[in-house]
Design an enzyme around this catalytic site. Structure first.
Site, PDB file in Angstrom:
ATOM      1  CB  CYS A  50      54.387 -68.852   1.853  1.00  0.00           C
ATOM      2  SG  CYS A  50      53.859 -67.969   3.330  1.00  0.00           S
ATOM      3  NE  ARG A 127      51.684 -70.657   7.433  1.00  0.00           N
ATOM      4  CZ  ARG A 127      52.586 -70.070   6.648  1.00  0.00           C
ATOM      5  NH1 ARG A 127      52.437 -70.119   5.332  1.00  0.00           N
ATOM      6  NH2 ARG A 127      53.617 -69.441   7.157  1.00  0.00           N
TER       7      ARG A 127
END
Length: 221
Positions: A50, A127
């Site tokens: 991330c 995600r």
């Protein structure tokens, strides 16, 4: 907790009001001003994959700005976690993260967009990316495994292609990039299909009655 339904392409994007690193925000705050929105989720703050994504999103902010795309991040971490992580990323990457990051502690946004997949975790968002047009409709959605970072070039290409299609009434072929030929709609009658393949496709690269391309600078006759 049961998994929520994932919104579908061309359905209205679920509206929301949520706390973020920019204060309380609403989806309609952006779409009502004619903006496209890229709503994207990540599993958790202070995680390696991330972190690389957020730094790259920040580095490419001018590319998104040119396309009138507002980035909005979301995870179920707290505002204080978001602020600390953003500050850390700005130092690590030498960038400024200008987009808001939603603190979805009550999972209202996550549930509305189907971001919590229990097979992965019931306490973390997967995600995902949702491309939302200025009318508030979902135009594209992508889901990634937790171990795979997103390709920012491809995300930018998605908005370029959607905007090109909307503006010109065309479609974009495989591997399309800005400046490439586009696909024009296929004829809707037998007569028009015959005309297309018998020299009636002036300005077109006619490969078959149903597959014809053109340069956007070339008018279709």
């Amino acid at each position: 907790m049961s998994e929520s339904r994932i919104p579908r392409i061309l359905e209205p994007a679920p509206n929301f009001e949520a706390k973020s690193t920019h204060g309380v925000i609403r989806l309609e705050d952006y779409t009502s001003k004619g903006k496209w929105v890229m709503l994207f989720s990540h599993p958790s703050d202070f995680t390696p994959v991330c972190s690389t994504e957020f730094i790259e999103f920040a580095r490419r902010s001018e590319d998104f700005d040119r396309l009138n795309v507002q980035l909005i991040g979301v995870s179920i971490d707290s505002i204080y976690s978001h602020i600390a992580w953003v500050r850390d990323l700005e130092q690590l990457g030498g960038v400024q993260i200008k987009f808001p990051l939603i603190a979805d502690l009550d999972q209202k946004v996550s549930q509305a967009y189907g971001l919590v997949h229990e097979a992965v975790s019931d306490t973390a968002t997967v995600r995902a990316v949702f491309a939302i047009d200025p009318k508030g409709n979902i135009r594209a959605l992508l889901y990634y495994p937790m171990q795979l970072g997103r390709n920012v070039d491809e995300l930018i290409r998605i908005f370029q292609a959607l905007q090109t299609a909307d503006t010109n009434g065309v479609s974009c072929p495989a591997n399309w990039q800005v400046g490439d030929a586009v696909i024009v709609p296929a004829p809707a009658t037998q007569e028009d299909a015959a005309k297309r393949t018998n020299g009636g496709g002036a300005g077109l690269n006619v490969q078959s009655w149903y597959l014809s391309k053109k340069d956007l600078a070339t008018p279709v006759k």
